[in-house]
Design an enzyme around this catalytic site. Sequence first.
Site, PDB file in Angstrom:
ATOM      1  N   LYS A 222      44.443  47.268  40.619  1.00  0.00           N
ATOM      2  CA  LYS A 222      44.735  48.812  39.984  1.00  0.00           C
ATOM      3  C   LYS A 222      43.740  49.555  39.216  1.00  0.00           C
ATOM      4  CE  LYS A 222      49.354  45.989  39.498  1.00  0.00           C
ATOM      5  NZ  LYS A 222      50.189  44.874  38.698  1.00  0.00           N
ATOM      6  N   ARG A 256      48.862  36.657  40.252  1.00  0.00           N
ATOM      7  CA  ARG A 256      49.835  37.975  41.798  1.00  0.00           C
ATOM      8  C   ARG A 256      48.512  38.241  42.410  1.00  0.00           C
ATOM      9  NH1 ARG A 256      51.742  42.266  42.552  1.00  0.00           N
ATOM     10  NH2 ARG A 256      53.492  42.247  44.472  1.00  0.00           N
TER      11      ARG A 256
END
Length: 286
Positions: A222, A256
């Site tokens: 991210k 995740r």
Amino acid sequence: MELHLPERRLSLDRPLVMGIVNATPDSFFDGGRFLDPQLALEHGRRLVEEGADLLDIGAESTRPGSVPIDEGEELRRLVPIVTALAQAVSVPISVDTSKAAVAKAAIKAGAVMVNDVTALRGDPAMADVVAQTGVALVLMHMQGTPQTMQQAPTYGDVVEEVADFLAERARFAMERGVAKSRIVLDPGIGFGKVLTHNLDLLAHLRMLTALGFPVLVGPSRKGFIGQLTKQSVEGRAWGTAGVVALAVEQGANILRVHDVAAMRDVVNVATAISGRMPASLREQHA
Ligand code: HH2
């Protein structure tokens, strides 16, 4: 701790790796690579071979500024892939959707978990679908919507606000008939958060595990990792590894990630050092 799924229980004695399969044209890392059901099937299979304990299949990107897709399109993208993967692999399949009709169809096709990034705020019918089918449910924190969330996210105390929100959403889900043993909480890394918000949440993950539910964390590749490392999306695996190791140490239960083979190793090592290796495994190594 165990997570209850429709026909099985998933042990959370050790942290689990959830592999990401994005059947989207526009996801921030793997957009366009697995839109073809055959390629998504092969990718999911590979992630399981690499050690994924679960798969999370999504058909709608929620990256900042992403454009929502309609139900028909989401169903068209998702259902064939869930159907094929549910037959091909034995690990539990989660669907990343906020739409009740999509969740319902995916559950019929074999999904046993709903990953709802709106935490049951997106579709009033979602709670009933989850409660009636007995699937597990991920409740994620997000400030705003994917279209607007990175414009000016503001908090007083981000950790307290996210913890309060998740506790309230868990209460809501339970009032609507979702069993406590089926609920997972997620701080929503990157969803309406600037760098310092993400760092505060990751540094105080214990405040979330203290709520008494399993905690899922999704830091993979991210933007905040890019800010810290100055790497493009392609170069963020090592930065992700740093987050994953510390999240395990802080008590995260499900990680995740896109890069299952590498993060499986990171999780295994961090699990052992942080004293979270199950007794049976410890004995094997004694
Ligand atoms: N992050 C993304 C999507 N879904 N679900 C949960 N529970 N937690 C997360 O942190 C999370 C999530 C974004 O990552 P990705 O799926 O790779 O990207 P995109 O939304 O662009 O498809």
